[in-house]
Design a protein around this motif. Structure first.
Motif, mmCIF file in Angstrom:
data_model
loop_
_atom_site.group_PDB
_atom_site.id
_atom_site.type_symbol
_atom_site.label_atom_id
_atom_site.label_comp_id
_atom_site.label_asym_id
_atom_site.label_seq_id
_atom_site.Cartn_x
_atom_site.Cartn_y
_atom_site.Cartn_z
ATOM 1 N N PRO A 14 50.602 50.043 33.602
ATOM 2 C CA PRO A 14 51.068 48.686 33.899
ATOM 3 C C PRO A 14 50.627 48.136 35.244
ATOM 4 N N GLU A 15 50.424 49.006 36.232
ATOM 5 C CA GLU A 15 50.087 48.517 37.578
ATOM 6 C C GLU A 15 48.574 48.310 37.767
ATOM 7 N N ILE A 16 47.796 48.513 36.733
ATOM 8 C CA ILE A 16 46.334 48.444 36.875
ATOM 9 C C ILE A 16 45.851 47.034 37.241
ATOM 10 N N PHE A 17 44.800 46.969 38.075
ATOM 11 C CA PHE A 17 44.129 45.697 38.372
ATOM 12 C C PHE A 17 42.881 45.654 37.490
ATOM 13 N N MET A 18 42.891 44.783 36.492
ATOM 14 C CA MET A 18 41.756 44.755 35.562
ATOM 15 C C MET A 18 40.754 43.685 35.981
ATOM 16 N N ASP A 19 39.594 44.159 36.434
ATOM 17 C CA ASP A 19 38.458 43.310 36.824
ATOM 18 C C ASP A 19 37.594 43.191 35.564
ATOM 19 N N CYS A 20 37.617 42.023 34.943
ATOM 20 C CA CYS A 20 36.977 41.861 33.629
ATOM 21 C C CYS A 20 35.650 41.125 33.776
ATOM 22 N N HIS A 21 34.560 41.852 33.586
ATOM 23 C CA HIS A 21 33.213 41.273 33.687
ATOM 24 C C HIS A 21 32.822 40.803 32.289
ATOM 25 N N MET A 22 32.826 39.494 32.107
ATOM 26 C CA MET A 22 32.630 38.902 30.780
ATOM 27 C C MET A 22 31.153 38.550 30.584
ATOM 28 N N MET A 23 30.460 39.409 29.876
ATOM 29 C CA MET A 23 29.036 39.149 29.583
ATOM 30 C C MET A 23 28.976 38.405 28.253
ATOM 31 N N VAL A 24 29.434 37.155 28.274
ATOM 32 C CA VAL A 24 29.572 36.378 27.038
ATOM 33 C C VAL A 24 28.879 35.023 27.199
ATOM 34 N N GLU A 25 28.599 34.405 26.056
ATOM 35 C CA GLU A 25 27.865 33.129 26.064
ATOM 36 C C GLU A 25 28.738 31.935 26.428
ATOM 37 N N THR A 43 35.407 37.597 35.633
ATOM 38 C CA THR A 43 34.073 37.315 36.170
ATOM 39 C C THR A 43 33.147 36.895 35.032
ATOM 40 N N PHE A 44 32.498 35.759 35.210
ATOM 41 C CA PHE A 44 31.586 35.255 34.171
ATOM 42 C C PHE A 44 30.224 34.965 34.796
ATOM 43 N N HIS A 45 29.225 34.761 33.939
ATOM 44 C CA HIS A 45 27.860 34.572 34.425
ATOM 45 C C HIS A 45 27.499 33.115 34.632
ATOM 46 N N LEU A 46 26.916 32.864 35.791
ATOM 47 C CA LEU A 46 26.405 31.527 36.101
ATOM 48 C C LEU A 46 25.360 31.094 35.062
ATOM 49 N N GLU A 47 24.596 32.071 34.566
ATOM 50 C CA GLU A 47 23.530 31.755 33.598
ATOM 51 C C GLU A 47 24.101 31.238 32.273
ATOM 52 N N ALA A 48 25.397 31.467 32.034
ATOM 53 C CA ALA A 48 25.999 31.111 30.743
ATOM 54 C C ALA A 48 26.597 29.706 30.719
ATOM 55 N N VAL A 49 26.586 29.027 31.877
ATOM 56 C CA VAL A 49 27.264 27.720 31.943
ATOM 57 C C VAL A 49 26.364 26.676 32.609
ATOM 58 N N SER A 50 26.639 25.411 32.311
ATOM 59 C CA SER A 50 25.882 24.353 33.002
ATOM 60 C C SER A 50 26.560 24.026 34.331
ATOM 61 N N ALA A 61 43.909 28.340 36.565
ATOM 62 C CA ALA A 61 45.071 27.766 35.871
ATOM 63 C C ALA A 61 45.776 28.811 35.007
ATOM 64 N N HIS A 62 45.043 29.855 34.648
ATOM 65 C CA HIS A 62 45.637 30.940 33.864
ATOM 66 C C HIS A 62 46.061 32.112 34.747
ATOM 67 N N GLY A 63 46.135 31.864 36.057
ATOM 68 C CA GLY A 63 46.723 32.864 36.953
ATOM 69 C C GLY A 63 45.816 34.014 37.323
ATOM 70 N N MET A 64 44.496 33.868 37.089
ATOM 71 C CA MET A 64 43.581 34.966 37.428
ATOM 72 C C MET A 64 42.671 34.548 38.587
ATOM 73 N N ARG A 65 42.109 35.547 39.251
ATOM 74 C CA ARG A 65 41.055 35.283 40.222
ATOM 75 C C ARG A 65 39.750 35.079 39.454
ATOM 76 N N ALA A 66 38.832 34.314 40.071
ATOM 77 C CA ALA A 66 37.583 33.976 39.378
ATOM 78 C C ALA A 66 36.385 34.604 40.073
ATOM 79 N N GLY A 67 35.583 35.310 39.302
ATOM 80 C CA GLY A 67 34.338 35.879 39.817
ATOM 81 C C GLY A 67 33.159 35.191 39.155
ATOM 82 N N LEU A 68 32.088 34.997 39.946
ATOM 83 C CA LEU A 68 30.889 34.340 39.439
ATOM 84 C C LEU A 68 29.725 35.315 39.593
ATOM 85 N N ALA A 69 29.088 35.666 38.466
ATOM 86 C CA ALA A 69 28.046 36.696 38.471
ATOM 87 C C ALA A 69 26.657 36.086 38.374
ATOM 88 N N ILE A 70 25.687 36.725 39.058
ATOM 89 C CA ILE A 70 24.283 36.362 38.853
ATOM 90 C C ILE A 70 23.495 37.614 38.450
#
Ligand SMILES: O=C(CO)[C@@H](O)[C@H](O)COP(=O)(O)O
Length: 179
Positions: A14-25, A43-50, A61-70
């Motif tokens: 329960p106490e885990i900090f889950m850093d989720c690297h989303m390699m999705v379109e 964390t999501f990829h800059l290459e996946a968004v405009s 807004a969903h209470g998470m920290r945001a990571g931006l990947a290159i």
């Protein structure tokens, strides 16, 4: 690994900090499910968004920290001042995303240095791919303070010793910088 697996991990630890690297379109699509499953850093990829800003706002807004990947082919100049300010962390991939066990690409560390020189130290800069005791000092000296390590930890005879070495290298560089 999707939200159902995250939910199970969260239930077991329960106490885990889950850093989720989303390699999705379409990264914005999975934000609610990952938040619901207990993700803390998305964390999501800059290459996946405009435009990364609406995704970052949605993550916050969903209470998470945001990571931006290159990825390796994307220059550090793709991270604008606005993106740096909005994100909580920048992830500079040191392999092409997709699988563990790949060869570390040292040239990607130039981007870490460039980001630190341009924007400073008010954000975390993570590196991911092929990292272990043999190259952690290079990563830390370039300015990365968050490290992802898979193969070097999971194949070690003493994983906690490897984790200790990775932590120490980063801590030493941070301490040196603060002198
Ligand atoms: O997801 C990725 C690469 O796509 C990384 O997180 C790797 O899985 C890290 O594993 P190693 O490169 O340390 O084996």
């Amino acid at each position: 690994m999707g939200a159902p697996v995250l939910s199970c991990v969260k239930k077991g630890v329960p106490e885990i900090f889950m850093d989720c690297h989303m390699m999705v379109e379409d990264p914005i699509k999975w934000v609610p499910a990952v938040a619901e499953a207990g993700g803390k850093l998305y964390t999501f990829h800059l290459e996946a968004v405009s435009d990364p800003l609406p995704v970052i706002k949605h993550i916050h807004a969903h209470g998470m920290r945001a990571g931006l990947a290159i990825s390796p082919q994307t220059p550090s100049s793709a991270i604008t001042q606005t993106a740096w300010d909005a994100a909580d962390m920048i992830l500079v991939m040191t392999v092409h995303p997709g699988k563990g066990g790949q060869k570390f690409m040292p040239e990607c560390l130039d981007k870490v240095k460039e980001l630190r020189e341009k924007y400073g130290w008010d954000k975390d800069v993570e590196v991911d791919g092929g990292i272990g005791p043999g190259n952690i000092c290079q990563c830390a000296k370039a300015g990365s303070n968050v490290i992802v390590a898979g193969t070097s930890v999971f194949t070690a005879s003493n994983p906690s010793d490897v984790i200790g070495q990775l932590r120490k290298a980063v801590d030493d560089v941070i301490a040196e910088r603060k002198k």
